[in-house]
Motif scaffolding. Structure first.
Motif, short mmCIF file in Angstrom:
data_model
loop_
_atom_site.label_atom_id
_atom_site.label_comp_id
_atom_site.label_asym_id
_atom_site.label_seq_id
_atom_site.Cartn_x
_atom_site.Cartn_y
_atom_site.Cartn_z
N ASP A 81 0.84 -1.19 0.00
CA ASP A 81 0.00 0.00 0.00
C ASP A 81 0.88 1.24 0.00
N LYS A 82 0.75 2.07 -1.03
CA LYS A 82 1.60 3.26 -1.11
C LYS A 82 1.25 4.25 -0.01
N VAL A 83 2.27 4.63 0.75
CA VAL A 83 2.14 5.61 1.82
C VAL A 83 2.87 6.88 1.41
N ILE A 84 2.20 8.03 1.58
CA ILE A 84 2.85 9.32 1.35
C ILE A 84 2.82 10.09 2.66
N THR A 85 3.99 10.46 3.14
CA THR A 85 4.07 11.26 4.36
C THR A 85 4.30 12.72 4.00
N ILE A 86 3.65 13.62 4.74
CA ILE A 86 3.76 15.06 4.51
C ILE A 86 4.11 15.71 5.84
N GLU A 87 5.27 16.38 5.90
CA GLU A 87 5.69 17.03 7.14
C GLU A 87 6.70 18.11 6.85
N ASP A 88 6.81 19.07 7.77
CA ASP A 88 7.80 20.13 7.60
C ASP A 88 9.10 19.79 8.29
N ASN A 89 9.04 19.02 9.36
CA ASN A 89 10.24 18.53 10.04
C ASN A 89 10.22 17.00 10.00
N PRO A 90 11.28 16.38 9.50
CA PRO A 90 11.27 14.93 9.35
C PRO A 90 11.19 14.21 10.70
N GLU A 91 10.06 13.55 10.93
CA GLU A 91 9.85 12.80 12.16
C GLU A 91 9.32 11.39 11.87
N TRP A 92 8.57 11.24 10.78
CA TRP A 92 7.89 9.96 10.54
C TRP A 92 8.87 8.86 10.16
N HIS A 93 9.79 9.14 9.26
CA HIS A 93 10.81 8.18 8.83
C HIS A 93 10.18 6.85 8.39
N TYR A 94 9.03 6.94 7.71
CA TYR A 94 8.31 5.71 7.36
C TYR A 94 9.16 4.78 6.50
N ALA A 95 9.80 5.33 5.47
CA ALA A 95 10.57 4.49 4.55
C ALA A 95 11.73 3.80 5.26
N ARG A 96 12.37 4.51 6.19
CA ARG A 96 13.51 3.93 6.89
C ARG A 96 13.08 2.92 7.93
N LEU A 97 11.92 3.13 8.55
CA LEU A 97 11.43 2.18 9.55
C LEU A 97 10.76 0.97 8.92
N ASN A 98 10.33 1.11 7.67
CA ASN A 98 9.65 0.02 6.97
C ASN A 98 10.31 -0.19 5.61
N PRO A 99 11.57 -0.61 5.59
CA PRO A 99 12.28 -0.76 4.32
C PRO A 99 11.59 -1.73 3.39
N GLY A 100 11.51 -1.34 2.12
CA GLY A 100 10.86 -2.19 1.13
C GLY A 100 9.41 -1.84 0.90
N ASN A 101 8.79 -1.07 1.81
CA ASN A 101 7.40 -0.66 1.62
C ASN A 101 7.33 0.46 0.58
N ASP A 102 6.18 0.59 -0.06
CA ASP A 102 5.98 1.62 -1.08
C ASP A 102 5.73 2.95 -0.38
N CYS A 103 6.62 3.90 -0.55
CA CYS A 103 6.51 5.16 0.20
C CYS A 103 7.12 6.32 -0.56
N ILE A 104 6.47 7.49 -0.44
CA ILE A 104 7.03 8.76 -0.89
C ILE A 104 6.95 9.71 0.30
N ALA A 105 8.05 10.39 0.61
CA ALA A 105 8.08 11.34 1.73
C ALA A 105 8.17 12.75 1.15
N ILE A 106 7.15 13.57 1.43
CA ILE A 106 7.11 14.95 0.95
C ILE A 106 7.44 15.87 2.11
N LYS A 107 8.37 16.78 1.87
CA LYS A 107 8.78 17.73 2.90
C LYS A 107 8.30 19.12 2.51
N VAL A 108 7.52 19.70 3.38
CA VAL A 108 7.06 21.07 3.18
C VAL A 108 8.11 22.00 3.75
N LYS A 109 8.55 22.96 2.96
CA LYS A 109 9.58 23.87 3.44
C LYS A 109 9.32 25.28 2.92
N LYS A 110 9.89 26.24 3.63
CA LYS A 110 9.72 27.64 3.26
C LYS A 110 10.75 28.06 2.23
#
Length: 368
Positions: A170-199
């Motif tokens: 199941d593709k997971v997309i994380t959205i955050e301004d400060n990296p805290e979720w670390h989904y891809a690193r905690l669940n290696p091999g899972n389908d993931c895109i990490a989006i970082k909101v920044k100024k």
């Protein structure tokens, strides 16, 4: 020598000098210097003083200068706030010209390590095993979660824990301004895109302007990326409306908000949406598309430690034109309220015949 990447500059272990043991200690979450005292906060929210003589003027000058260079940002009376972040650290410093207590800094850690383990949560009284089983089965059933509580109670950590039970495909997309979720690193091999909101800095003023990818735009972009789940680190403002619209398409998700009662979640969302013209429709959408509310609290113990626990849990439902909230857990214990029929039906469609029986193994960390 280990390196921490901040912007395009690398800070090596030597950059942290005498503070390095605290940075490397996974049990410590915050390192704070207030101009006089050095304080450490651990994963149990216990604060203790450390040896403040470690923060010498020489070390402070070198450390702040390296951070300033890393983010290409001046730190002086005209620019008294310095902020920087890496994948696992967030550093904030304040200049002595705008304080009466001296130059200060805070190093907040968000490492890509699991701080919550299923068996430990049960053993430590975070929640009853039946409550945890019910919540994990809700992840398997693909429901939408809103986790609430005060700052520092561990909302994101528990959200990270629950997200570990999402199916790898199941593709997971994380959205955050400060990296805290670390989904891809905690669940290696899972389908993931990490989006970082920044100024983004304005070319003309040099000041922070509109974001290149704000939360609302990030959520809308996610829908073009074929997600199964969208994880929004925190719903704070008008992006709450975009999140609900996203969930209305069938995409599932987890987010956190600040409120002190699960039954206040609908009102909190309405306040964030700030649009009275379609208030009636939006309140109906809230009950339609938010499935679960969870409240996490911290209880201060007599020995000076603290204990995090699930204080409340409720299901939201819109049935026969009526908006309903079912408080299943209150003050950490089950109420006499039964699960709504709609939740029971969703579970059965997902192959879960008993919401309180696990169809999984309580691993030390899901996905590990």
């Amino acid at each position: 020598m280990k390196e921490t990447k901040i912007s395009s500059i690398l800070l090596d272990d030597a950059s942290f000098g005498p503070l390095l043991p605290f940075i490397q200690d996974d049990s410590i979450t915050d390192v704070d210097y207030n101009g006089t005292d050095l304080w450490l906060t651990d994963i149990h929210k216990v604060k203790k003083k450390a040896d403040a003589s470690l923060v010498t003027p020489q070390f402070m000058a070198v450390f702040i200068n390296k951070v300033s260079m890393a983010v290409e940002q001046q730190f002086n009376p005209a620019n008294p706030i310095l902020e920087a972040e890496s994948d696992e650290l967030r550093i904030t410093a304040i200049h002595e010209t705008v304080t009466t207590t001296g130059r200060a800094f805070c190093i907040r850690k968000a490492p890509a390590v699991p701080r919550y383990h299923a068996k430990d949560l049960i053993r430590q009284g975070y929640c009853d095993e039946k409550i945890l089983t019910l919540l994990i089965n809700c992840v398997f059933t693909k429901m939408n979660f809103v986790i609430c509580g005060d700052t520092g109670v561990g909302k994101t950590e528990f959200a990270k824990f629950l997200s570990g039970y999402i199916r790898p495909q199941d593709k997971v997309i994380t959205i955050e301004d400060n990296p805290e979720w670390h989904y891809a690193r905690l669940n290696p091999g899972n389908d993931c895109i990490a989006i970082k909101v920044k100024k983004e800095k304005s070319e003309h003023s040099g000041r922070s302007n509109l974001t290149t990818m704000n939360y609302t735009n990030a959520i809308k972009t996610c829908l073009r990326l074929n997600p199964s789940w969208i994880m929004l680190s925190e719903a704070r403002s008008k992006e709450a409306k975009s999140l609900l619209e996203c969930w209305s398409t069938g995409v599932k998700g987890i987010t956190t908000i600040h409120t002190d009662n699960v039954l206040k979640i609908p009102d909190r969302f309405m306040n964030m949406i700030q649009n009275s013209m379609d208030a009636d429709r939006m309140i109906n959408d809230i009950y339609d598309f938010i499935d679960i509310g969870i409240l996490i609290r911290i209880k201060e113990m007599q020995d000076g430690s603290s204990k995090r626990y699930i204080d409340q849990m409720c299901f939201f439902d819109r049935d026969d034109g009526k908006n309903c909230a079912y408080l299943i857990v209150d003050e950490g214990k089950f109420t006499d309220q039964s699960l709504p029929d709609s939740i029971d039906r969703k579970m059965k469609r997902a192959g879960i015949m008993d919401p309180y029986e696990h169809t999984y193994t309580l691993r030390n960390y899901p996905g590990a």
